[in-house]
Design a protein around this motif. Sequence first.
Motif, PDB file in Angstrom:
ATOM      1  N   ASN A 135      -2.821  -0.124-122.953  1.00 51.60           N
ATOM      2  CA  ASN A 135      -1.459  -0.411-122.491  1.00 51.60           C
ATOM      3  C   ASN A 135      -0.426   0.529-123.112  1.00 51.60           C
ATOM      4  O   ASN A 135       0.710   0.134-123.376  1.00 51.60           O
ATOM      5  CB  ASN A 135      -1.084  -1.864-122.785  1.00 51.60           C
ATOM      6  CG  ASN A 135      -1.941  -2.840-122.000  1.00 51.60           C
ATOM      7  OD1 ASN A 135      -2.304  -2.568-120.854  1.00 51.60           O
ATOM      8  ND2 ASN A 135      -2.275  -3.960-122.615  1.00 51.60           N
ATOM      9  N   GLY A 136      -0.826   1.779-123.319  1.00 51.46           N
ATOM     10  CA  GLY A 136       0.087   2.760-123.894  1.00 51.46           C
ATOM     11  C   GLY A 136       0.896   3.489-122.838  1.00 51.46           C
ATOM     12  O   GLY A 136       0.857   3.170-121.652  1.00 51.46           O
ATOM     13  N   HIS A 137       1.631   4.498-123.290  1.00 50.62           N
ATOM     14  CA  HIS A 137       2.498   5.300-122.419  1.00 50.62           C
ATOM     15  C   HIS A 137       2.032   6.749-122.445  1.00 50.62           C
ATOM     16  O   HIS A 137       1.531   7.228-123.457  1.00 50.62           O
ATOM     17  CB  HIS A 137       3.944   5.229-122.914  1.00 50.62           C
ATOM     18  CG  HIS A 137       4.442   3.836-123.115  1.00 50.62           C
ATOM     19  ND1 HIS A 137       4.832   3.022-122.078  1.00 50.62           N
ATOM     20  CD2 HIS A 137       4.598   3.103-124.257  1.00 50.62           C
ATOM     21  CE1 HIS A 137       5.228   1.852-122.562  1.00 50.62           C
ATOM     22  NE2 HIS A 137       5.086   1.879-123.879  1.00 50.62           N
ATOM     23  N   GLU A 138       2.229   7.461-121.336  1.00 53.40           N
ATOM     24  CA  GLU A 138       1.884   8.870-121.308  1.00 53.40           C
ATOM     25  C   GLU A 138       2.927   9.681-122.083  1.00 53.40           C
ATOM     26  O   GLU A 138       4.125   9.475-121.923  1.00 53.40           O
ATOM     27  CB  GLU A 138       1.794   9.382-119.872  1.00 53.40           C
ATOM     28  CG  GLU A 138       0.568   8.878-119.128  1.00 53.40           C
ATOM     29  CD  GLU A 138       0.356   9.616-117.814  1.00 53.40           C
ATOM     30  OE1 GLU A 138       1.169  10.505-117.490  1.00 53.40           O
ATOM     31  OE2 GLU A 138      -0.620   9.300-117.124  1.00 53.40           O
ATOM     32  N   ALA A 139       2.436  10.603-122.895  1.00 52.24           N
ATOM     33  CA  ALA A 139       3.333  11.487-123.648  1.00 52.24           C
ATOM     34  C   ALA A 139       3.887  12.569-122.728  1.00 52.24           C
ATOM     35  O   ALA A 139       3.315  12.875-121.671  1.00 52.24           O
ATOM     36  CB  ALA A 139       2.573  12.124-124.799  1.00 52.24           C
ATOM     37  N   HIS A 140       5.013  13.151-123.107  1.00 46.74           N
ATOM     38  CA  HIS A 140       5.610  14.274-122.397  1.00 46.74           C
ATOM     39  C   HIS A 140       5.283  15.560-123.151  1.00 46.74           C
ATOM     40  O   HIS A 140       5.057  15.548-124.366  1.00 46.74           O
ATOM     41  CB  HIS A 140       7.122  14.104-122.288  1.00 46.74           C
ATOM     42  CG  HIS A 140       7.539  12.869-121.548  1.00 46.74           C
ATOM     43  ND1 HIS A 140       7.326  12.705-120.194  1.00 46.74           N
ATOM     44  CD2 HIS A 140       8.149  11.732-121.977  1.00 46.74           C
ATOM     45  CE1 HIS A 140       7.798  11.521-119.818  1.00 46.74           C
ATOM     46  NE2 HIS A 140       8.293  10.909-120.886  1.00 46.74           N
ATOM     47  N   GLU A 141       5.252  16.670-122.434  1.00 45.39           N
ATOM     48  CA  GLU A 141       5.005  17.953-123.081  1.00 45.39           C
ATOM     49  C   GLU A 141       6.004  18.160-124.228  1.00 45.39           C
ATOM     50  O   GLU A 141       7.198  17.924-124.077  1.00 45.39           O
ATOM     51  CB  GLU A 141       5.131  19.107-122.082  1.00 45.39           C
ATOM     52  CG  GLU A 141       3.997  19.194-121.083  1.00 45.39           C
ATOM     53  CD  GLU A 141       2.671  19.602-121.719  1.00 45.39           C
ATOM     54  OE1 GLU A 141       2.647  19.952-122.915  1.00 45.39           O
ATOM     55  OE2 GLU A 141       1.642  19.549-121.009  1.00 45.39           O
TER      56      GLU A 141
END
Length: 259
Positions: free
Chosen positions: A31-37
């Motif tokens: 249930n995590g979030h995608e990181a951004h570059e």
Amino acid sequence: MKNLHEAILLLLYCWTGGVRGVNSRPGRIVNGHEAHEGEFPYQISLRRQMIHICGASVLEDSWALTAAHCVEGYEEEPKLFTLRLGSIQRSSGGSILEVRNIYRHPMYDPEDMNFDLALLRTAANAVRSVPNVSPIRLPEASELVPENTEAIVSGWGHMSTDEQILSPVLKYTTVMTVNQEKCQADLSEHGGITDAMFCAAARNTDACQGDSGGPISVNETLIGIVSWGVGCADPYYPGVYTRLSYPPIRRWIRLMTKL
């Protein structure tokens, strides 16, 4: 903690070395979030024979830190390992660096996962030329992190609880540090924890297989390494991390790297 980690080691050798803990169910940063570059510029994908097995963290121009169980049995074969840095993509982007040397903590015990950390050395100043990469601060010896402190854990662990598919994109989640005595009580039937460990947890979110060796940080300080746990995101069991401020650990890192 004897008998506790037979399941870990069995999974470790049967799969790829990215096991997070005893009886671990396959799962991503649940249930995590995608990181951004550009986020998590210290995050590394540790690969064995070009396959992601664990996370790691950039410490300095030629040093990275991971879990000892990720490299156990391969200390004399560093050429099998590479590091992908500077990308949130597990299999593309960034730069690939060769591992020149592997150093496990001399007090690492695979029976109870105590002192679960290892240093990886690359060519001198190799990290300096990689875009979107910067080291993360280490804590001082005995530096305290109060209980109920928000911490960030990140990695490319498995995509679901049913399928052993790694996340293609770096994910992260927020967990809370757990009182040491409470963690000891919660995990007492599984061997408990040592002073070289600490726990963190949150409802329905956690690190898991494929995230081992990766960072857990507070205010851009690397307080720990993903080490082991009972299941993934189990509401009754917190995740266990190697405590980097523990004096015997912090002194060893400084001795090896001068950091």
